[in-house]
Design an enzyme around this catalytic site. Structure first.
Site, mmCIF file in Angstrom:
data_model
loop_
_atom_site.group_PDB
_atom_site.id
_atom_site.type_symbol
_atom_site.label_atom_id
_atom_site.label_comp_id
_atom_site.label_asym_id
_atom_site.label_seq_id
_atom_site.Cartn_x
_atom_site.Cartn_y
_atom_site.Cartn_z
ATOM 1 N N THR A 172 -15.016 -37.967 37.498
ATOM 2 C CA THR A 172 -16.243 -39.063 38.550
ATOM 3 C C THR A 172 -15.531 -39.042 39.769
ATOM 4 O O THR A 172 -14.474 -39.503 40.048
ATOM 5 C CB THR A 172 -16.669 -40.333 38.476
ATOM 6 O OG1 THR A 172 -17.474 -40.546 37.432
ATOM 7 C CG2 THR A 172 -17.271 -40.955 39.588
ATOM 8 N N PHE A 174 -15.472 -40.252 43.840
ATOM 9 C CA PHE A 174 -15.407 -40.831 44.904
ATOM 10 C C PHE A 174 -15.164 -40.476 46.054
ATOM 11 O O PHE A 174 -14.166 -40.029 46.538
ATOM 12 C CB PHE A 174 -14.781 -42.164 44.257
ATOM 13 C CG PHE A 174 -14.927 -42.628 42.920
ATOM 14 C CD1 PHE A 174 -16.118 -44.067 43.052
ATOM 15 C CD2 PHE A 174 -13.959 -42.665 41.879
ATOM 16 C CE1 PHE A 174 -16.116 -44.037 42.085
ATOM 17 C CE2 PHE A 174 -15.237 -43.081 40.645
ATOM 18 C CZ PHE A 174 -15.723 -44.174 40.600
#
Length: 283
Positions: A172, A174
């Site tokens: 992921t 960010f």
């Protein structure tokens, strides 16, 4: 300065893990929604916001691109976090006792192979860390949670299995956001993120993109999304390699300005070292 970084979710969430990895010296501030995260920084409760924008398996995080331009915050860093998933249960539980696993739907879909192999049914939870908290509260050995290893420490659960995700490169991305921009830093690889709307003229997007090609600026991301639910109002989010002070980037952005009705730079920041590992091999 509060020395706090805000994130969306419960303690032990993957956003919490991202905060610990990227800003280990800061206190974390859990928030209920992405809007609450942004407001915590705007209101002075936190200095920074940690916001997920995309996952290598499931694509972009819903609604986040709508929030970034209106947030009043600026991107100052990015952070890539490997999503390692653990099966968490009350202490003393054996794996063969687990009949059901609770987690966020996105995470449930990332462990299908393991769950099928062990005959474990799925239960939808509000979020990953919240599911871990619920499993700890119930204390039922037949019910486990799928969450980050950090959640086991926080909620006093045992890790029955680690790294059970189907795809070992699940990552992921960010964005770390602050009230003020920081264009002073220089690194080997800099990124600039911006949003824009093209003018209502034929081939506007094609013409707007031409300046990046002719000036040798690499665009690593271009995504479109509707504005205010109107099909004819389309906004674009883009990431490019380089700094606005670089001559070629400056020329490309100037050319983009000729064909846009709105252009907002969200931030200029160093690339995360893990970004390179996400590149596909050259053909």
């Amino acid at each position: 300065m509060t020395n706090r970084i805000a994130f969306q979710g419960e303690p032990g969430a993957y956003s919490h893990q991202a905060c610990n990895a990227a800003r280990p010296g800061m206190e974390v501030l859990p928030c209920r929604t992405f809007e609450d995260v942004i407001e915590a920084v705007r209101g002075g409760e936190a200095d920074l916001a940690m916001l997920p924008v995309e996952n290598s398996t499931y694509g972009r995080v819903a609604d986040i691109h709508h929030l970034l331009p209106e947030s009043g915050l600026h991107i100052i860093d990015e952070a890539f976090v490997r999503v390692h998933i653990s099966l968490l249960a009350p202490h003393g539980t054996r794996l063969d006792q687990v009949r059901e696993a609770m987690s966020h739907p996105v995470l449930l879909g990332q462990c299908r192979g393991f769950l099928r192999q062990h005959g474990i049914r799925t239960i939808t939870g509000a979020d990953t860390a919240g599911s871990a908290a619920e499993v700890a509260r119930r204390g039922d050995p037949s019910l486990a949670a799928l969450a980050a290893p950090l959640a086991a420490e926080i909620y006093g659960l045992e890790r029955l299995a680690d790294q059970i995700e189907d795809r070992q490169n699940n990552t992921t991305r960010f964005l770390i956001m602050a009230p003020a921009p920081d264009h002073s830093r220089r690194a080997e690889q800099m990124l600039t993120s911006f949003v824009f709307r093209v003018r209502n003229i034929p081939a506007a997007l094609y013409k707007a993109m031409g300046g990046f090609a002719t000036n040798g600026v690499n665009m690593t991301k271009l995504e479109s999304y509707m504005v205010d639910g109107v099909f004819t109002a389309t906004q674009f989010y883009a990431d490019i390699e380089g700094h606005p002070d670089d001559a070629n980037v400056r020329r490309a952005l100037e050319e983009l300005g000729y064909f846009t009705s709105m252009l907002t730079v969200l931030g200029t920041y160093p690339a995360d070292p893990l970004r390179e590992s996400q590149r596909l091999p050259a053909e």
